[in-house]
Motif scaffolding. Structure first.
Motif: not given
Length: 588
Positions: A89-96, A140-145, A303-305
């Protein structure tokens, strides 16, 4: 909660989907990895159940090593899958994030000057930096979790109901209120989130202004005043952040308390069931283990909200800028300037009105600048001189009428072709944190050092550049504040002439020069102005002397055109204006 607003915020986040498509494979892989780790985590309590109700209850340890190894293998696999998820997830999130930032920057470059006049630079900076960092963290984190933890809760509740309907019902009763509480506080938090991000933008603007204007602040002793303003804005931001924390504190208290109550109730009913023989020890331990495993998905709701609200607010702020209309664009079917063009410049019935203004700034301008001719624009403050010059390179477009170069409407040319043919030097010279060479060559592509030096010679800047520590390679500080006003203006003038433009627009380019330097630059300008068509805004009588003719503006109209000597002899208003300019020049 305002349903319409909530729907709008969801839609704003959905606008990110096109940016996610190129990296959807990695994001799906990341989600699968997290789901796999969830399955491993939920399987461990079931193996524990087998251990307690099997080898332990039967006092037969033959199968115990294999079951223990299964727990260790599941735990190891869970850890490995979490590592894989982070790697994916790190690479695509920074790419976006990088793509969003690039698109925002390019959009800002295409937006008209009127947009930048309305927006504070600090607000734009906060959107390009902090808001996009918020979106990267969410991707990277929120939408996945948010997806995975929801599925984990559903799967965990299903396992609990299979183990024991009573344990599952207890957990459900304690979890359901969290949805209501979270929904209630989500709307409050979203308002506070937007307020804090806007206040952070205002704070960034204050810092930027204080840094760029440090000489003025020190000279006038106003540093304390701006420091008090900064402290007040920082205090307001702190109050908003504390309010956000209070809202989250109430939410987190409920999120922590309710699952604990659920585990207590499970122990009470489970222990009673074990004593009465309606439940095995393995089922009770497995149920509590599952409930404990569900603590993170449950605790993460708040946290997610909060992350979702921060991301939605950042998205709103991002699209506020990205949705701003680009009014100055390339034509659908562009034309080219004649190959044998001579740089004839004409204004035909030109009107211009600033967005939101009640009346036109320019009202029916007709002016013909012949090839190779220099016309000086004079007039009182607010007469429309600078506005008129901005229409030539299409920093803004006419409201009515047209501006032509060699008979071609400037709106029919591509912006690249137009701004190659037209060069501009502004009254306030803007330099960048780059070398002298890079600052001068900014005005044209593929410029050689010889061309840069020739432009510096014309602008009478070659000598002082050679005296800089590294000559052309000397880096100029931010805004060129390490140079004198005259040096900055001469470099801006060199930048305007380096590309050999057909039309040269000069917005009072000599205002920061001392008398001696002004005379040298004027002498050099006379040679270059012979070969180009030039429009020069003049605030000094000495600048007027450079022109072949003078056009006098008043109230957005041209009220007189002629040679300087003729106007001086026959136009009383021109003489009065010139005497005012004389007094201003003497006073400076």
């Amino acid at each position: 909660m305002d349903t319409e607003r909530h729907g709008t915020r969801v839609w704003v986040l959905l606008r990110l989907v096109p940016y996610l498509r190129p990296v959807r494979g990695r994001m799906i892989g990341s989600g699968v990895a997290v789901l796999g780790s969830m399955v491993c985590g939920l399987t461990i309590p079931l193996v524990i159940l087998r251990i307690l109700d099997g080898p332990v209850a039967a006092r037969d340890t033959a199968a115990l090593p294999w079951l223990v190894l299964a727990v260790a293998a599941l735990g190891t696999t869970e850890a490995i899958l979490f590592y894989v998820r982070r790697k994916l997830i790190v690479r695509p999130s920074t790419q976006v994030e990088a793509q969003l930032r690039m698109d925002l920057y390019q959009h800002l470059q295409r937006l008209p000057i009127a947009f930048h006049d309305r927006w504070q630079s600090g607000q734009l900076l906060s959107r390009a930096v902090s808001d996009l960092s918020t979106l990267r963290r969410y991707i990277a984190f929120g939408v996945v979790f948010l997806v995975v933890n929801t599925l984990t809760l559903l799967a965990g509740l299903t396992v609990l109901f299979v183990l024991s309907p009573t344990l599952g019902l207890i957990t459900l009763i304690c979890t359901a209120p969290l949805v209501l509480i979270s929904t209630q506080y989500e709307s409050k938090y979203s308002v506070l989130s937007r307020r804090s991000q806007d206040q952070a933008g205002d704070l960034a603007t204050t810092v930027e202004e204080s840094v760029l204007g440090i000489r003025v602040l020190k000279a006038f002793g106003r540093g304390r005043h701006l420091a008090e303003r900064f402290a007040a804005e920082a205090k307001e931001l702190r109050k908003t952040e504390l309010h956000k924390i209070r809202v989250l504190a109430i939410l987190w208290a409920a999120i922590i308390m309710l699952p604990e109550l659920g585990i207590g109730a499970m122990l009470l009913f489970g222990a009673t069931g074990v004593v009465e023989g309606s439940m095995t020890v393995g089922t009770l331990v497995a149920g509590i283990t599952v409930a404990t495993y569900l603590r993170w998905p449950t605790d993460s709701i708040g946290w997610l909200l909060a992350e979702t609200n921060d991301a939605a607010t950042a998205c709103e702020r991002y699209w506020e800028v990205r949705d701003a209309e680009i009014t100055v664009t390339d034509p659908a079917e562009p034309k080219r300037l004649p190959a044998a063009g001579v740089g004839s410049l004409r204004f035909e019935g030109v009107h211009f009105r600033y967005p939101g203004a009640e009346r036109d700034t320019l009202r029916g301008i007709d002016l013909d600048v012949r090839p190779g001719e220099t016309i000086a624009l004079v007039g009182s403050t607010g007469s429309g001189k600078t506005t008129l010059t901005a229409l030539v390179p299409r920093l803004a477009d006419v409201t009515a009428g047209r501006v032509t170069i060699d008979g071609v409407d400037v709106r029919d040319l591509t912006l690249d072709d137009l701004r190659t043919a037209v060069a501009t030097a502004f009254e306030e010279p803007v330099l960048f944190s780059a070398s002298v060479r890079e600052n001068v060559a900014l005005g044209a592509e593929d410029v050689t050092d010889a061309q840069v030096r020739e432009a510096l010679r014309i602008a009478q800047a070659e000598e002082f550049v050679d005296n800089l520590p590294w000559g052309l390679d000397t880096r100029i500080g931010e805004q060129g504040l390490s140079l004198s006003g005259g040096q900055r203006q001469r470099l801006a003038l060199a930048r305007a002439v380096v590309g050999g433009p057909q039309v040269l627009v000069l917005d009072d380019p000599l205002s920061a020069l001392d008398v001696h330097t002004e005379a040298e630059v004027e002498h050099a300008l006379r040679s270059v102005l012979k070969d180009v068509t030039a429009l020069v805004v003049a605030h000094r009588p000495s600048t007027v002397q450079l022109a072949d003719r003078v056009a006098m503006l008043d109230g957005g109209r041209i009220v007189a055109v002629g040679e300087h000597s003729d106007l001086l002899a026959n136009n009383e208003d021109y003489r009065a204006l010139l005497s005012t300019m004389d007094r201003e020049e003497v006073s400076t």
